[in-house]
Design a protein around this motif. Structure first.
Motif, PDB file in Angstrom:
ATOM      1  N   GLY A 202     -35.236  -9.479  18.493  1.00  0.00           N
ATOM      2  CA  GLY A 202     -36.500  -8.876  18.105  1.00  0.00           C
ATOM      3  C   GLY A 202     -37.190  -9.658  17.016  1.00  0.00           C
ATOM      4  N   TYR A 203     -38.248  -9.084  16.495  1.00  0.00           N
ATOM      5  CA  TYR A 203     -39.049  -9.711  15.454  1.00  0.00           C
ATOM      6  C   TYR A 203     -38.267  -9.685  14.146  1.00  0.00           C
ATOM      7  CZ  TYR A 203     -43.236 -10.638  12.626  1.00  0.00           C
ATOM      8  OH  TYR A 203     -44.159 -11.180  11.763  1.00  0.00           O
ATOM      9  N   PRO A 204     -37.863 -10.827  13.596  1.00  0.00           N
ATOM     10  CA  PRO A 204     -36.945 -10.856  12.450  1.00  0.00           C
ATOM     11  C   PRO A 204     -37.470 -10.160  11.202  1.00  0.00           C
ATOM     12  CG  PRO A 204     -37.162 -13.041  13.458  1.00  0.00           C
ATOM     13  CD  PRO A 204     -38.213 -12.175  14.067  1.00  0.00           C
ATOM     14  N   PHE A 248     -41.288  -8.835  22.073  1.00  0.00           N
ATOM     15  CA  PHE A 248     -41.157 -10.154  21.457  1.00  0.00           C
ATOM     16  C   PHE A 248     -39.716 -10.335  21.012  1.00  0.00           C
ATOM     17  CE2 PHE A 248     -41.030 -13.122  17.948  1.00  0.00           C
ATOM     18  CZ  PHE A 248     -41.794 -14.168  18.419  1.00  0.00           C
ATOM     19  N   PRO A 249     -39.038 -11.427  21.407  1.00  0.00           N
ATOM     20  CA  PRO A 249     -39.612 -12.603  22.052  1.00  0.00           C
ATOM     21  C   PRO A 249     -39.374 -12.724  23.557  1.00  0.00           C
ATOM     22  CG  PRO A 249     -37.512 -13.177  21.098  1.00  0.00           C
ATOM     23  CD  PRO A 249     -37.708 -11.716  20.825  1.00  0.00           C
ATOM     24  N   TYR A 431     -33.292 -15.031  17.010  1.00  0.00           N
ATOM     25  CA  TYR A 431     -33.930 -13.711  16.953  1.00  0.00           C
ATOM     26  C   TYR A 431     -32.928 -12.570  17.117  1.00  0.00           C
ATOM     27  CZ  TYR A 431     -38.297 -16.285  17.283  1.00  0.00           C
ATOM     28  OH  TYR A 431     -39.347 -17.148  17.032  1.00  0.00           O
ATOM     29  N   PHE A 432     -31.657 -12.914  17.251  1.00  0.00           N
ATOM     30  CA  PHE A 432     -30.619 -11.893  17.349  1.00  0.00           C
ATOM     31  C   PHE A 432     -30.109 -11.526  15.959  1.00  0.00           C
ATOM     32  CE2 PHE A 432     -30.594 -13.372  21.675  1.00  0.00           C
ATOM     33  CZ  PHE A 432     -30.200 -12.275  22.421  1.00  0.00           C
ATOM     34  N   VAL A 433     -29.693 -10.272  15.818  1.00  0.00           N
ATOM     35  CA  VAL A 433     -29.152  -9.774  14.554  1.00  0.00           C
ATOM     36  C   VAL A 433     -27.675  -9.463  14.746  1.00  0.00           C
ATOM     37  CG1 VAL A 433     -29.272  -7.942  12.815  1.00  0.00           C
ATOM     38  CG2 VAL A 433     -31.364  -8.792  13.886  1.00  0.00           C
TER      39      VAL A 433
END
Length: 470
Positions: A202-204, A248-249, A431-433
């Motif tokens: 997702g959006y960081p 996104f993204p 973009y991964f957490v």
């Protein structure tokens, strides 16, 4: 005698700029230890400034230990060697200019969301501002309501109804300078004791905002349809941030069946809400815009958010959120002491820009502009021999697409090689957490093309060929 050019002082006062210049020369060792500085009077005369300006600069330097004074003799450069200051630590204005000059620009930065200046409607925007300055002087000087001026909120409500199928009252719309500010308000409104959910990937910046506000959150993995309901339940999420119309993204579009499941999940608990981020819905290049989650919500559980940074400029910091009726009442009760963070000048200009139909025309022009740019980029990316190394996906939504590189080399190697050729890439894996495995997404890159110069495409093609064909 020391001489400085004040033409590039920016927003600094004269004494602040002079202080920074002298400080920078001391750190760079352009001035020797114990070297005597010019007297205040002669220095002021030489620079064409007042004695008090020089005096204030000297006092600031002395307070910070960069210079010292000897009564009846003058000011001298202090010995900074004990502070271990080196030239790499200098922060003055001259050094800042050097840093800018020495910075090598990228041939193509596919990580940037910078908008092209040539597409901004400067002529219409300037004319609108002039009209307002002539006709609305009193209104421009009045403090706006906490949620923004009513003219802009009404214009946004009309736009949402006409183009997004949303029926909202202008009072439900809260205007703010950027979504970061609005997220801060939402956390105060909904509570920092809730568990927030973010899409993974997702959006960081969303995670960074939650970290900075010290609230609990979990990263929710996506399947091919978006967020899974079971994951929301398992992580005991109260507030879920979603971008269902264009994720996104990855570019995932959440299908209608999953949307109703999400609304059903939210309706089961009074503390549950969905934050629908619709940040670039206007720029869908294939087919009609996807209907919003808010437009089919009958339980008043969706908080809709959008921004004008994608459609106008990344420097136009005007965003807004649409609160459900119950939260609207709570907002005015608990948070109405906040002042609106967008100036009246910008709000009234944007309101008239929308009311006149100029915004709609601009959006249509913007879609054509980005579609032509995207088509030109994809055409050259599909040219042999580059085509056999690249697979393109999700090219119809927004101003980015996904690019899969066919290579055995690591992302680190690919990014390093690309950078050496002037190409800046952002892998999907960034973009991964958390500890989620990204093995299936290796060498997949998020390609934001909004700032790409089409005249550079042949050079970009050559650079990518050199990176991929070894």
């Amino acid at each position: 005698m020391l001489t400085y050019n004040f033409a590039n002082k920016g927003s600094d006062s004269l004494y602040e700029y002079l202080y920074k210049c002298i400080k920078n020369d001391i750190i760079l060792e352009n001035l020797d230890v114990h070297e005597k500085l010019p007297s205040k009077r002669s220095f002021a005369k030489n620079l064409g400034i007042s004695v008090i300006t020089v005096e204030n600069a000297y006092e600031q330097l002395m307070a910070e230990g960069y210079i010292y004074s000897i009564p009846k003799k003058g000011f001298y450069v202090a010995d900074l060697r004990e502070l271990n200051l080196t030239k790499t630590h200098s922060v003055g204005p001259d050094n800042a200019l050097l840093s800018i000059k020495e910075k090598v620009p990228y041939l193509a930065d596919f990580t940037s969301n910078q908008t092209d200046s040539e597409i901004f409607p400067f002529t219409i925007w300037a004319r609108t501002m002039r009209e307002l300055l002539n006709e609305n002087q009193q209104q421009l000087m009045e403090n706006p309501p906490c949620g923004g001026i009513m003219a802009l909120r009404q214009a946004i409500a009309d736009y949402l109804h006409a183009f997004r199928g949303m029926v909202v009252n202008p009072e439900q719309i809260i205007v703010g300078a950027g979504t970061e500010y609005l997220y801060g308000l939402l956390i105060q409104l909904l509570g920092d004791d809730k568990i927030y959910g973010i899409e993974n990937p997702g959006y960081p910046k969303i995670a960074k905002i939650y970290d900075s506000m010290h609230v609990s959150y979990s990263a929710i993995d996506l399947d091919k349809h978006g967020v899974c309901i079971d994951s929301l339940e398992n992580h005991q999420i109260d507030i879920m941030h979603l971008s269902p119309s264009h994720h996104f993204p990855t570019g995932i579009i959440t299908p209608i069946s999953r949307r109703y499941e999400l609304l059903g999940w939210a309706s089961k608990d009074e503390n549950r809400y969905i934050i629908e981020d619709d940040y670039d819905s206007e720029l869908r290049l294939g087919g009609k815009p996807i209907p919003t989650l808010q437009s089919i919500d009958i339980s008043d559980k969706v908080i809709y958010m959008n921004t004008f940074t994608k459609t106008l400029s990344s420097t136009v910091r005007i965003s807004y959120m649409v609160l459900p009726a119950s939260l609207t009442e709570l907002f005015y009760k608990n948070l109405s002491f906040y002042s609106c963070t967008v100036s009246n000048f910008e709000q009234y200009t944007l309101a008239r820009f929308m009311e006149s139909g100029s915004f709609e025309k601009h959006i249509n022009r913007l879609r054509n502009y980005y579609q032509n740019k995207r088509d030109a980029i994809l055409e050259i990316f599909k040219t042999a021999p580059l085509d056999q190394y690249i697979t393109i996906k999700e090219e119809d939504s927004g101003v980015h697409f996904m690019m899969k590189l066919k290579t055995e080399r690591t992302e680190m190697d690919m990014m390093s090689d690309s950078k050496s050729k002037g190409i800046k890439l952002a892998p999907l894996s960034k973009y991964f957490v958390g500890q989620t495995s990204t093995v299936n997404f290796q060498n997949v890159y998020v390609m934001n093309y909004s700032s790409i110069d089409l005249e550079q495409l042949p050079l970009i093609f050559d650079a990518l060929c050199q990176v991929l064909i070894k």
